[in-house]
Design a protein around this motif. Sequence first.
Motif, PDB file in Angstrom:
ATOM      1  N   TYR A 232       1.030  -0.950  -0.397  1.00 20.29           N
ATOM      2  CA  TYR A 232      -0.097   0.041   0.234  1.00 20.29           C
ATOM      3  C   TYR A 232       0.904   0.338   0.041  1.00 20.29           C
ATOM      4  CZ  TYR A 232      -3.394   3.717   2.391  1.00 20.29           C
ATOM      5  OH  TYR A 232      -3.869   4.984   2.550  1.00 20.29           O
ATOM      6  N   ARG A 236       2.138   4.468  -3.367  1.00 20.92           N
ATOM      7  CA  ARG A 236       1.796   5.857  -2.793  1.00 20.92           C
ATOM      8  C   ARG A 236       3.542   6.028  -3.262  1.00 20.92           C
ATOM      9  NH1 ARG A 236      -2.566   7.785   0.218  1.00 20.92           N
ATOM     10  NH2 ARG A 236      -4.285   6.972   0.502  1.00 20.92           N
ATOM     11  N   ALA A 354      -6.769  -1.490  -3.659  1.00 20.66           N
ATOM     12  CA  ALA A 354      -7.248  -0.224  -3.843  1.00 20.66           C
ATOM     13  C   ALA A 354      -7.869  -0.703  -2.465  1.00 20.66           C
ATOM     14  CB  ALA A 354      -8.041  -0.230  -5.797  1.00 20.66           C
ATOM     15  N   ASP A 357      -6.697   1.763  -0.076  1.00 16.65           N
ATOM     16  CA  ASP A 357      -7.446   2.948  -0.412  1.00 16.65           C
ATOM     17  C   ASP A 357      -9.014   4.253  -0.143  1.00 16.65           C
ATOM     18  OD1 ASP A 357      -4.912   4.252  -1.174  1.00 16.65           O
ATOM     19  OD2 ASP A 357      -4.825   3.684  -3.683  1.00 16.65           O
ATOM     20  N   LYS A 549      -0.632   9.939  -3.728  1.00 19.70           N
ATOM     21  CA  LYS A 549      -2.395   9.433  -3.208  1.00 19.70           C
ATOM     22  C   LYS A 549      -2.778  10.961  -1.823  1.00 19.70           C
ATOM     23  CE  LYS A 549      -2.797   4.815  -5.520  1.00 19.70           C
ATOM     24  NZ  LYS A 549      -3.290   4.241  -5.051  1.00 19.70           N
TER      25      LYS A 549
END
Length: 550
Positions: A232, A236, A354, A357, A549
């Motif tokens: 994750y 990013r 995802a 996120d 992000k």
Amino acid sequence: MDVQGSVVMVLGGTGLVGLAVARELLPLKPRTLVLTGLTADEVEHALDDLREEADAAGVPLRGEWGDVFLPYEWRDAGRAALLADPAARARFLDDLYSATAEASVEESTLGVLLQRHRPAVVVDAINTATAFAYQNVFASAAELRRQAARGALDLDAVERHLALLYLPQLIRHVQLLLESARRAGTRLYVKIGTSGTGGMGLNIPFTHSEERPSRMLLAKAALAGAHSLLLYLMARTPGAPAVKEVKPVAAISWKRLGRGPILRRGRPVPLVDAVRPAPLGEAFAEPVPGALWTDLGEPLRGVFLDAGENGLFSPPEFETLTALGLMEFVTPEEIARTVVAEILGHPTGHDIVAALDAAGLGPTYRAGVLREAALSALEALAAEDGAPSVAYEMLGPPRLSKLLFEAEALRRAAGSLEAALAFTPEGLAAAVAARFDQDAALRRAALSVGLPILRADGTILRGPEVSVPPDGDLDRTAARGWIDLRPANWAHWLERLRAIRELLRREPPMERGSRSDLGPAERQRLEALRPGALAAWIFCVEDGGERRKR
């Protein structure tokens, strides 16, 4: 993304899921499909299995083998051989516990393979959590304590234990993966992960010992979760490939059904029989009395389901494992289709990255509004108080405190961006040095939080604490956490200021649309040499630390 004409690499492509992914990729006609496996035999068998379909699709196959978690020179010899070699083990530990991974890329098996083939897409079907967790830190820790209790603890035992600690290995692996993918130009990385328990909870009845659940199984699950969070973060990171993870949460079966010799860890299980009954004490005496049984000279045979890396299951074992309400199962083909759908950009709802996120609570509009109010209130309080409230060395790293104090002295010496750019490096260094000489409060604040002041003549002002002790390289030490009054540092500051001025000229004002992130307030802060604004620019641009992000 369209994989036609691109190199695709499947790490662990010889395994149950990896082979299914490779087969699913062939109709997409990659330029080359590279499969990796642990041994040359595994790779050759996998390539033979795919050859007919690959030829029909016109896709060249390539194979690579070796342990991707080891240095390239040890890829074939294996982990046990590396740890048995004191010099190699020491080098391995030096790398594992060093601060950065960049220097290790060229020597790592993973780095070598990615740079050799430069894949646009990497599908990672290796069970990373299992590879690390089954090194069994618990058994090693128990042995270490026994040796310590006997007074027999030596460097060899300590190094062997350090070499199997899970998190340092996982962290270094992800660091190497990121840097290797960057250098190879990889655009997409898809991990096939694990839950560690086949989707079951802490009440899982399938275990590796009398414990329920076993510590090794929980370690595997913990590593699987940590791995997902590291991926994750990798997703990013600017310059990283796009990152996805598909995490099956059921047993994965099957590769084939068959009958014949039963193999455990690649070796036939010997068929044995007992010679005679023995009392309990004799039956389990140390050493184990071999006279109680006889080897019949042939392997155990039977009907089995080949579950790939998970071994061979008997019909009743498979029936129990996959029963409704227990682990149940998912086929490798379903996993492969999900992976390929994600590669092609079709949302499946199964991408863990995802999902993280979407589930994470990021920056908010309210916080942005309140930030402006807080900055205004803090500025008013600072003006009223008069104390130099620059940095307290609690946010870190020390480099941030150094930059903030240097920027504050720069602001006091020059007043504005344009005024600062009128200085020469020598003139600016002298002006900033004068601020620290004349402003006792500013100087004392810096020294009190552990920042030495390196003067232009090489002498040092310091307090009782130093956040970054000297390490033999003065320039490196100063860059990490010393206020540096030498002209060379202020030449660097002038380069930064010129880059900021160019940014302000290039970025369109708000009147011309919403393309720019620089609003009027942020422009004003940069032009006024606000320390926080300057440090933020340095961290984002010079250090490459900007979040990818929101």
